[in-house]
Design a protein around this motif. Structure first.
Motif, PDB file in Angstrom:
ATOM      1  N   ILE A  51       0.835  -1.198   0.000  1.00 45.95           N
ATOM      2  CA  ILE A  51       0.000   0.000   0.000  1.00 45.95           C
ATOM      3  C   ILE A  51       0.872   1.252   0.000  1.00 45.95           C
ATOM      4  O   ILE A  51       0.466   2.310  -0.475  1.00 45.95           O
ATOM      5  N   LEU A  52       2.106   1.152   0.500  1.00 47.26           N
ATOM      6  CA  LEU A  52       3.021   2.296   0.474  1.00 47.26           C
ATOM      7  C   LEU A  52       3.376   2.715  -0.950  1.00 47.26           C
ATOM      8  O   LEU A  52       3.910   3.793  -1.165  1.00 47.26           O
ATOM      9  N   GLY A  53       3.056   1.884  -1.926  1.00 47.83           N
ATOM     10  CA  GLY A  53       3.250   2.237  -3.326  1.00 47.83           C
ATOM     11  C   GLY A  53       2.436   3.459  -3.725  1.00 47.83           C
ATOM     12  O   GLY A  53       2.721   4.097  -4.730  1.00 47.83           O
ATOM     13  N   VAL A  54       1.442   3.798  -2.907  1.00 56.59           N
ATOM     14  CA  VAL A  54       0.655   5.015  -3.146  1.00 56.59           C
ATOM     15  C   VAL A  54       1.570   6.229  -3.128  1.00 56.59           C
ATOM     16  O   VAL A  54       1.340   7.194  -3.854  1.00 56.59           O
ATOM     17  N   TYR A  55       2.606   6.204  -2.313  1.00 53.37           N
ATOM     18  CA  TYR A  55       3.556   7.311  -2.269  1.00 53.37           C
ATOM     19  C   TYR A  55       4.620   7.194  -3.362  1.00 53.37           C
ATOM     20  O   TYR A  55       5.024   8.187  -3.944  1.00 53.37           O
ATOM     21  N   ILE A  56       5.079   6.005  -3.642  1.00 51.99           N
ATOM     22  CA  ILE A  56       6.231   5.799  -4.512  1.00 51.99           C
ATOM     23  C   ILE A  56       5.880   5.972  -5.990  1.00 51.99           C
ATOM     24  O   ILE A  56       6.575   6.691  -6.720  1.00 51.99           O
ATOM     25  N   VAL A  57       4.822   5.334  -6.451  1.00 53.08           N
ATOM     26  CA  VAL A  57       4.483   5.333  -7.880  1.00 53.08           C
ATOM     27  C   VAL A  57       4.206   6.740  -8.420  1.00 53.08           C
ATOM     28  O   VAL A  57       4.800   7.136  -9.433  1.00 53.08           O
ATOM     29  N   PRO A  58       3.351   7.544  -7.797  1.00 55.97           N
ATOM     30  CA  PRO A  58       3.111   8.883  -8.352  1.00 55.97           C
ATOM     31  C   PRO A  58       4.346   9.775  -8.349  1.00 55.97           C
ATOM     32  O   PRO A  58       4.549  10.556  -9.282  1.00 55.97           O
ATOM     33  N   VAL A  59       5.182   9.664  -7.330  1.00 56.15           N
ATOM     34  CA  VAL A  59       6.394  10.484  -7.278  1.00 56.15           C
ATOM     35  C   VAL A  59       7.330  10.104  -8.424  1.00 56.15           C
ATOM     36  O   VAL A  59       7.908  10.980  -9.085  1.00 56.15           O
ATOM     37  N   VAL A  60       7.475   8.818  -8.691  1.00 57.73           N
ATOM     38  CA  VAL A  60       8.331   8.368  -9.784  1.00 57.73           C
ATOM     39  C   VAL A  60       7.760   8.812 -11.133  1.00 57.73           C
ATOM     40  O   VAL A  60       8.502   9.283 -12.004  1.00 57.73           O
ATOM     41  N   VAL A  61       6.465   8.703 -11.314  1.00 56.83           N
ATOM     42  CA  VAL A  61       5.839   9.097 -12.578  1.00 56.83           C
ATOM     43  C   VAL A  61       5.979  10.601 -12.811  1.00 56.83           C
ATOM     44  O   VAL A  61       6.360  11.041 -13.903  1.00 56.83           O
ATOM     45  N   VAL A  62       5.698  11.408 -11.792  1.00 52.52           N
ATOM     46  CA  VAL A  62       5.832  12.866 -11.946  1.00 52.52           C
ATOM     47  C   VAL A  62       7.284  13.241 -12.184  1.00 52.52           C
ATOM     48  O   VAL A  62       7.593  14.097 -13.027  1.00 52.52           O
ATOM     49  N   GLY A  63       8.207  12.598 -11.480  1.00 52.02           N
ATOM     50  CA  GLY A  63       9.633  12.859 -11.701  1.00 52.02           C
ATOM     51  C   GLY A  63      10.061  12.513 -13.112  1.00 52.02           C
ATOM     52  O   GLY A  63      10.822  13.261 -13.745  1.00 52.02           O
ATOM     53  N   ALA A  64       9.570  11.392 -13.621  1.00 50.19           N
ATOM     54  CA  ALA A  64       9.905  10.996 -14.989  1.00 50.19           C
ATOM     55  C   ALA A  64       9.321  11.976 -16.006  1.00 50.19           C
ATOM     56  O   ALA A  64       9.985  12.338 -16.988  1.00 50.19           O
ATOM     57  N   ILE A  65       8.095  12.417 -15.777  1.00 48.12           N
ATOM     58  CA  ILE A  65       7.474  13.380 -16.689  1.00 48.12           C
ATOM     59  C   ILE A  65       8.253  14.697 -16.684  1.00 48.12           C
ATOM     60  O   ILE A  65       8.521  15.275 -17.746  1.00 48.12           O
ATOM     61  N   ILE A  66       8.618  15.172 -15.514  1.00 47.61           N
ATOM     62  CA  ILE A  66       9.394  16.415 -15.422  1.00 47.61           C
ATOM     63  C   ILE A  66      10.744  16.258 -16.115  1.00 47.61           C
ATOM     64  O   ILE A  66      11.181  17.132 -16.861  1.00 47.61           O
ATOM     65  N   TYR A  67      11.410  15.137 -15.902  1.00 46.69           N
ATOM     66  CA  TYR A  67      12.706  14.906 -16.523  1.00 46.69           C
ATOM     67  C   TYR A  67      12.583  14.852 -18.042  1.00 46.69           C
ATOM     68  O   TYR A  67      13.357  15.484 -18.768  1.00 46.69           O
ATOM     69  N   LEU A  68      11.610  14.073 -18.529  1.00 42.14           N
ATOM     70  CA  LEU A  68      11.455  13.940 -19.980  1.00 42.14           C
ATOM     71  C   LEU A  68      11.018  15.244 -20.632  1.00 42.14           C
ATOM     72  O   LEU A  68      11.429  15.537 -21.766  1.00 42.14           O
ATOM     73  N   THR A  69      10.235  16.023 -19.937  1.00 46.52           N
ATOM     74  CA  THR A  69       9.802  17.312 -20.495  1.00 46.52           C
ATOM     75  C   THR A  69      10.970  18.287 -20.591  1.00 46.52           C
ATOM     76  O   THR A  69      11.103  19.003 -21.587  1.00 46.52           O
ATOM     77  N   ASN A  70      11.812  18.325 -19.596  1.00 41.59           N
ATOM     78  CA  ASN A  70      12.892  19.302 -19.570  1.00 41.59           C
ATOM     79  C   ASN A  70      14.150  18.873 -20.307  1.00 41.59           C
ATOM     80  O   ASN A  70      14.887  19.718 -20.805  1.00 41.59           O
TER      81      ASN A  70
END
Length: 88
Positions: A67-86
């Protein structure tokens, strides 16, 4: 920089609410399954003791930790989106 801080704080609050709701839901489903298992099986101990022991085992299980994946998955996805965008 202020926008990033606002995103982090707001995201943490939203993820915490989701985590608490998901945790309570998962625990209630587990409690219902334990009660059904007690009614269907041999009643060697009273129901509340059986359910309490089952919930103690559930607290140490891998399902509870997933259930702690609730914290991990969105942070990784947003980080990846920010990285790929920039940087792409």
């Amino acid at each position: 920089m202020f926008a990033l801080a606002r995103l982090v704080v707001f995201g943490f609050v939203v993820l915490t609410v989701i985590y608490v709701c998901l945790s309570y839901y998962s625990r209630s489903v587990r409690r219902a399954k334990l009660r059904k298992k007690w009614y269907d099986g041999k009643q060697l101990v009273d129901r509340e003791t059986f359910v309490q022991r089952g919930l103690e085992r559930y607290d140490g299980s891998i399902r509870r930790k997933l259930i702690l994946g609730v914290y991990i998955v969105p942070v990784v996805v947003v980080g990846a989106i920010i990285y790929l965008t920039n940087f792409s």
